[in-house]
Structure formats: structure tokens, C-alpha cells
Design an enzyme around this catalytic site. Structure first.
Site, PDB file in Angstrom:
ATOM      1  N   LYS A  53       0.841  -1.204   0.000  1.00  0.00           N
ATOM      2  CA  LYS A  53       0.000   0.000   0.000  1.00  0.00           C
ATOM      3  C   LYS A  53       0.877   1.255   0.000  1.00  0.00           C
ATOM      4  CE  LYS A  53      -3.830  -2.406   2.197  1.00  0.00           C
ATOM      5  NZ  LYS A  53      -4.508  -2.785   3.438  1.00  0.00           N
ATOM      6  N   GLN A  97      -4.215  -1.659   9.848  1.00  0.00           N
ATOM      7  CA  GLN A  97      -4.181  -2.975   9.213  1.00  0.00           C
ATOM      8  C   GLN A  97      -4.743  -4.034  10.163  1.00  0.00           C
ATOM      9  OE1 GLN A  97      -3.159  -3.610   5.931  1.00  0.00           O
ATOM     10  NE2 GLN A  97      -4.024  -5.622   6.332  1.00  0.00           N
ATOM     11  N   ASP A 120     -10.543   3.409   4.434  1.00  0.00           N
ATOM     12  CA  ASP A 120     -10.866   1.993   4.230  1.00  0.00           C
ATOM     13  C   ASP A 120     -12.379   1.794   4.152  1.00  0.00           C
ATOM     14  OD1 ASP A 120      -9.044   0.008   3.804  1.00  0.00           O
ATOM     15  OD2 ASP A 120      -8.481  -0.205   5.919  1.00  0.00           O
TER      16      ASP A 120
END
Ligand code: NDP
Length: 292
Positions: A53, A97, A120
Site C-alpha cells: 500500500k 491494518q 478503508d
């Protein structure tokens, strides 16, 4: 023979758009979009995801700020960090994460990400409005939005189509189903307790598989001409590979491609779209700040 929906190429086109818009944002407002990534612990798969990412950010002109915390981090420490990042003007998106270590409650941590930085799209407030007519989330969750984008950019009509989604997880199946519904598809959402799955999947004009079972969707479960979006990523043994394994989807690609109208491969389908959507959400967050 099905048309291949090339997620790698579509994601590359989206990354080009993000790069161009990020450059524009910088020249017009002096703002460089910024994404903070938080990795707790040393799970190698998570570390790879975060690395990918951050690399993708660098390639499109998004600044990334990496935070790597030990596996023993207390929940309070993580919440403090999220709080600090929430205040920073140069951080437009915050990515925590998952999975997180046991001492940290995942829901509490994800809920702590301010809505305006939830790139997200995992905050329940973002997920909740997906199903509300006339409302749009601050940020659409990345993998589900990636599925919709693959359909749109392949000029596949969603409205009035019969869509069947396999899997009802909060991060993939449920939001995909809600997004297809909001685009006027007639949606059936299936899960592990669904009875006679093939009779339902055979009705699908658009079939989205997000179950996590290698090649479970076989050719006899698919209507000829259907569009297949395979979200699944499953590692299976393959002695012909140096690594001894390879990735396959939830769909039996080789057999299903013979009867489907269009299909995504694994890898190279939904996977690359997830990161492309994260970059686009981060850009969107920065643009909102610039336009404030
Ligand atoms: P989960 O394990 O959270 O959810 C799986 C869902 O599938 C559940 O709703 C479960 O039903 C359902 N299911 C399981 N077995 C069956 C069955 N035999 N028949 C019908 N439904 C079944 O998985 P995720 O949603 O997180 O992920 C799904 C897949 O997508 C995984 O392979 C994952 O690796 C992949 N993935 C890929 C991403 C990408 O970027 N390409 C991103 C995220 C995920 P129930 O609710 O009843 O248990």
C-alpha cells in the site's frame, strides 16, 4: 468463451487518474495527500499488505506515514496514536491494518478512526449508509467499491440485473450486496446456511463470489453469459511452482470461463482494485480538506 475483466489494467488506469489529480491538488492548493498506515505486530502477510500500500502511494504522489507498533501494544496506546493522527492536517487517511493482536478490540480500534479519515470505509457509519436510499458514505469500502468499478469500467449494466452475492462478511459480501442494490440490481445474498446454492447462483446475471473456498463455484452453478466477479483469494498447493503453492479464486476459473460472459481472474482481478480504491479514497479525503 468469457471476456476477461482485467483488474490489473483497470486498476492501473485508476492509479493514473489519481496521480494526475494528486499533482493538480499539489499545484493548486499546495496539498500533498497523506495516508498513515498502522501495523501492529509482525504478521508477515499484514506487513506485505502494508508495504504494498505504501509503495502504491509513493507511485501516485501520495505521502505515506508508516507506524509499526510491537505486538504487545496496549489498546490505549493504539487509540492515542489514532487520536493524534486524527488531528494532523497532513494525514488525510488513516489505515489500521487488520487483524490486530488479541488484546486490542478490532471494532474499538476501527471505530476510533475519524469518519473524515476512514479511507478503508470500515467505520460502521460508512457501512451503515450503504443501504440507505439517497445517501452515500463518506468513503465506500475499498474491495466492494473495486467490484462495482470493475463492472462500470467494463460497461456492464447493473440496474435491473439479477445479482447474487456469495458471502455476507462486513468487509466484502454485505457491502457489495448493498451497493448492487443501491444501483438497482435485484440482489440475493447467500451464506453458509443457504440451501441449494446452485439453484440460486444459476439465476445470476452478475455473480460475486466472496466466500474464501478455493474453486467452489463450478460451471454447473453458472448461467451461460453471466458476469463473474471473483473476490476470493485462496492459496493451494502447486508442486510445479517454486514456492510450492499458488493463488486461486472462489470460482473454478478454467471451467467457468467457457460459459460465462465475462470473468475476473485471480490473481489480477479484484485484488489490484482494492489498493486502487484506497488511493482514490485518500485523494478524495485530501480534496475535501482542500475545498473546505
Ligand atoms: P469471511 O470468512 O469473513 O466470510 C466468508 C463468507 O462466506 C461468510 O459470509 C460465510 O457464511 C460464507 N460462506 C462460507 N462458506 C460458504 C459456503 N459453502 N456457501 C456459501 N457461503 C459460504 O471472508 P471475507 O469476506 O473476509 O473474504 C472472502 C474471500 O475474499 C476470502 O478468500 C478473502 O481472502 C478474499 N478477499 C479478497 C480481497 C481482495 O482484495 N481481493 C479483500 C478481502 C477479502 P457465514 O456468514 O454463514 O459464515
Amino acid at each position: 468463451m468469457a471476456t476477461l475483466i482485467d483488474g490489473t489494467a483497470i486498476a492501473a488506469a485508476i492509479r493514473d487518474e489519481v496521480r494526475a489529480e494528486a499533482a493538480q491538488l499539489k499545484s493548486r492548493y499546495g496539498i500533498v495527500p497523506g495516508l498513515a498506515t498502522i501495523l501492529v505486530g509482525d504478521d508477515p502477510a499484514s506487513a506485505t499488505y502494508v508495504r504494498n500500500k505504501r509503495k502504491a502511494c509513493a507511485e501516485v504522489g501520495i505521502q505515506s506515514f508508516g507506524y509499526e507498533l510491537p505486538a504487545t501494544t496496549a489498546q490505549g496506546e493504539l487509540l492515542n496514536l489514532i487520536g493524534e493522527l486524527g488531528q494532523r492536517a497532513d494525514v488525510h487517511g488513516i489505515l489500521v491494518q487488520v487483524p490486530l493482536p488479541d488484546q486490542i478490540d478490532e471494532k474499538t480500534a476501527l471505530d476510533a478512526v475519524p469518519l473524515s479519515k476512514d479511507v478503508d470505509g470500515f467505520n460502521p457509519a460508512n457501512l451503515g449508509v450503504l443501504g440507505v436510499k439517497g445517501q452515500r458514505p463518506m468513503f465506500a469500502p475499498c474491495t466492494p467499491q473495486g467490484c462495482i468499478e470493475l463492472l462500470d469500467r467494463s460497461a456492464i449494466q447493473i440496474a435491473s440485473k439479477r445479482a447474487v452475492v456469495l458471502g455476507r462478511s462486513t468487509i466484502v459480501g454485505l457491502p457489495v450486496a448493498l451497493m448492487l442494490l443501491s444501483r438497482d440490481a435485484t440482489v440475493t445474498l447467500c451464506h453458509s446456511k443457504t440451501v441449494d446454492l446452485p439453484s440460486i447462483t444459476r439465476q445470476a446475471d452478475i455473480l460475486v463470489a466472496a466466500i474464501g473456498k478455493a474453486r467452489m463455484v463450478t460451471a454447473d452453478m453458472v448461467k451461460p453469459g453471466a458476469v463473474i466477479i471473483d473476490v476470493g483469494t485462496n492459496r493451494i498447493a502447486d508442486p510445479t511452482r517454486k514456492s510450492g503453492s499458488r493463488l486461486v479464486g472462489d470460482v473454478d476459473f478454467e471451467a467457468v470461463k467457457e460459459i460465462a460472459g465475462a470473468i475476473t481472474p485471480v490473481p489480477g482481478g479484484v485484488g489490484p482494485m482494492t489498493i486502487a480504491m484506497l488511493l482514490r479514497n485518500t485523494l478524495l479525503a485530501a480534496r475535501r480538506q482542500a475545498e473546505k
